[in-house]
Design a protein around this motif. Structure first.
Motif, PDB file in Angstrom:
ATOM      1  N   THR A   1       3.303  11.896   5.856  1.00 10.64           N
ATOM      2  CA  THR A   1       2.393  12.192   4.748  1.00 10.64           C
ATOM      3  C   THR A   1       3.157  12.651   3.509  1.00 10.64           C
ATOM      4  O   THR A   1       2.692  12.455   2.400  1.00 10.64           O
TER       5      THR A   1
ATOM      6  N   PHE B   1       0.831  -1.198   0.000  1.00  9.29           N
ATOM      7  CA  PHE B   1       0.000   0.000   0.000  1.00  9.29           C
ATOM      8  C   PHE B   1       0.866   1.249   0.000  1.00  9.29           C
ATOM      9  O   PHE B   1       2.058   1.200   0.210  1.00  9.29           O
ATOM     10  N   ALA B   2       0.256   2.341  -0.290  1.00  6.01           N
ATOM     11  CA  ALA B   2       0.837   3.667  -0.100  1.00  6.01           C
ATOM     12  C   ALA B   2       1.956   4.030  -1.067  1.00  6.01           C
ATOM     13  O   ALA B   2       2.450   5.126  -1.015  1.00  6.01           O
ATOM     14  N   ASP B   3       2.349   3.148  -1.941  1.00  7.31           N
ATOM     15  CA  ASP B   3       3.413   3.509  -2.855  1.00  7.31           C
ATOM     16  C   ASP B   3       2.974   3.296  -4.287  1.00  7.31           C
ATOM     17  O   ASP B   3       3.066   2.213  -4.817  1.00  7.31           O
ATOM     18  N   LYS B   4       2.485   4.339  -4.900  1.00  6.53           N
ATOM     19  CA  LYS B   4       2.038   4.234  -6.282  1.00  6.53           C
ATOM     20  C   LYS B   4       2.773   5.237  -7.143  1.00  6.53           C
ATOM     21  O   LYS B   4       2.313   5.600  -8.201  1.00  6.53           O
TER      22      LYS B   4
ATOM     23  N   GLN C   1      -1.662   4.184   5.072  1.00  4.29           N
ATOM     24  CA  GLN C   1      -0.940   4.940   4.057  1.00  4.29           C
ATOM     25  C   GLN C   1       0.120   5.824   4.688  1.00  4.29           C
ATOM     26  O   GLN C   1       0.046   6.162   5.865  1.00  4.29           O
TER      27      GLN C   1
ATOM     28  N   CYS D   1      -3.545   6.307  -0.643  1.00  2.00           N
ATOM     29  CA  CYS D   1      -3.960   4.998  -0.143  1.00  2.00           C
ATOM     30  C   CYS D   1      -3.815   3.963  -1.250  1.00  2.00           C
ATOM     31  O   CYS D   1      -4.255   4.181  -2.369  1.00  2.00           O
ATOM     32  N   GLY D   2      -3.185   2.846  -0.925  1.00  2.00           N
ATOM     33  CA  GLY D   2      -2.915   1.828  -1.931  1.00  2.00           C
ATOM     34  C   GLY D   2      -4.099   0.931  -2.225  1.00  2.00           C
ATOM     35  O   GLY D   2      -4.024   0.077  -3.099  1.00  2.00           O
ATOM     36  N   TYR D   3      -5.200   1.073  -1.515  1.00  2.00           N
ATOM     37  CA  TYR D   3      -6.332   0.183  -1.738  1.00  2.00           C
ATOM     38  C   TYR D   3      -7.308   0.709  -2.780  1.00  2.00           C
ATOM     39  O   TYR D   3      -8.429   0.233  -2.878  1.00  2.00           O
TER      40      TYR D   3
ATOM     41  N   ALA E   1       1.525  11.059   0.176  1.00  2.00           N
ATOM     42  CA  ALA E   1       1.056   9.690   0.379  1.00  2.00           C
ATOM     43  C   ALA E   1      -0.361   9.505  -0.169  1.00  2.00           C
ATOM     44  O   ALA E   1      -1.196  10.396  -0.050  1.00  2.00           O
TER      45      ALA E   1
ATOM     46  N   HIS F   1     -12.218   7.820   3.405  1.00  2.00           N
ATOM     47  CA  HIS F   1     -11.393   7.824   4.611  1.00  2.00           C
ATOM     48  C   HIS F   1     -12.040   8.653   5.712  1.00  2.00           C
ATOM     49  O   HIS F   1     -12.691   9.649   5.459  1.00  2.00           O
TER      50      HIS F   1
ATOM     51  N   CYS G   1      -6.335   2.531   7.998  1.00  2.00           N
ATOM     52  CA  CYS G   1      -5.572   2.845   6.785  1.00  2.00           C
ATOM     53  C   CYS G   1      -4.118   3.095   7.169  1.00  2.00           C
ATOM     54  O   CYS G   1      -3.844   3.876   8.068  1.00  2.00           O
TER      55      CYS G   1
END
Lengths: 40, 204
Positions: free
Chosen positions: B143, B36-39, B87, B52-54, B50, B61, B85
């Motif tokens: 963040t 998660f969190a890394d796109k 993230q 959210c990876g979902y 940051a 949220h 979460c």
């Protein structure tokens, strides 16, 4: 995934990072020559 | 319900320096083992926020970082009840107690950190964290992140190659373990040296 351990405290910093370099100073715009050419 | 212990809040005028690991895939610098969190696509000098990876937008949220949780709709969409979460950008402290001249045996107490170093990660990065930063025992979760430096770690590529090609299947055990030990030790030594340099320059 990184396991960074138990949370200890929250630190709030400036949400906008201070830039490392000073902003570039742009020269003032040149006067509009076409306007000067038009006779009054 | 999510258990939430409210932590003390501090304010800092400066960003917080830390380090983390990256690896190279398809000529893109990416983190490993982060579901998660890394796109993002990471670059030196880049600033990142940051997410959210979902794949559930900000609308799903509840609360504020780091007490963020997914709302009921988000949980339904994900198909499982994960309400918290996680993230944020995760990084390790520059003053980890295991650094310096500590023997390898002592370092093995911090398993995830060691695992990070010995997996396929090819780079260590000096980052600064800003915005809201959650400080923890061994690192931070923030963040916002800025990447200052990206340093390649020499031997980890060989370790990955060794695992892929199952060298342990056809090399004698003694030779294989000796080889691995040597490579791991070299990789660790390089990483510690770099982090020590950063710590002297940027920490405290």
């Amino acid at each position: 995934m990184a396991n960074i351990g138990k949370p200890k405290r929250i630190i709030k910093t400036d949400p906008i990072r201070v830039p490392e370099k000073a902003p570039v100073e742009r020269p003032a715009p040149l006067p509009d020559k076409e306007k000067e050419k038009v006779p009054a | 319900m999510v258990e939430q212990t409210v932590l003390e809040e501090f304010w800092s005028p400066d960003p917080i320096y830390a380090f983390r690991f990256f690896y190279n895939r398809n000529n893109r610098v990416e983190p490993l083992n982060t579901p998660f969190a890394d796109k993002h696509v990471y670059e030196v000098g880049g600033d990142y926020e940051a997410v959210c990876g979902y794949d559930i937008g900000k609308a799903h949220h509840v609360g504020e970082f780091p007490y963020l949780s997914h709302d009921a709709l988000a949980n339904m969409r994900n198909g499982f009840a994960r309400s918290r979460c996680q993230q944020g950008f995760y990084a390790y402290r520059l003053d980890l107690p295991t650094l310096g001249n500590a023997p390898l045996e002592n370092m093995l107490t911090m398993k995830s950190y060691i695992a990070d170093m010995l997996t396929a990660n090819e780079y260590i990065a000096l980052v600064s964290l800003y915005g809201t930063v959650l400080e923890t025992e061994y690192g931070y979760r923030a963040t916002n992140m800025h990447i200052h430096e990206l340093v390649s770690v020499r031997y980890n590529k060989f370790l990955l190659w060794f695992t892929r090609h199952r060298l342990s299947d056809w090399l004698p055990d003694s030779v294989y373990t000796a080889l691995c030990d040597r490579l791991e030790y070299s990789a660790l030594r390089d990483i510690y040296k770099q982090i020590e340099e950063w710590r002297k320059e940027y920490y405290g």
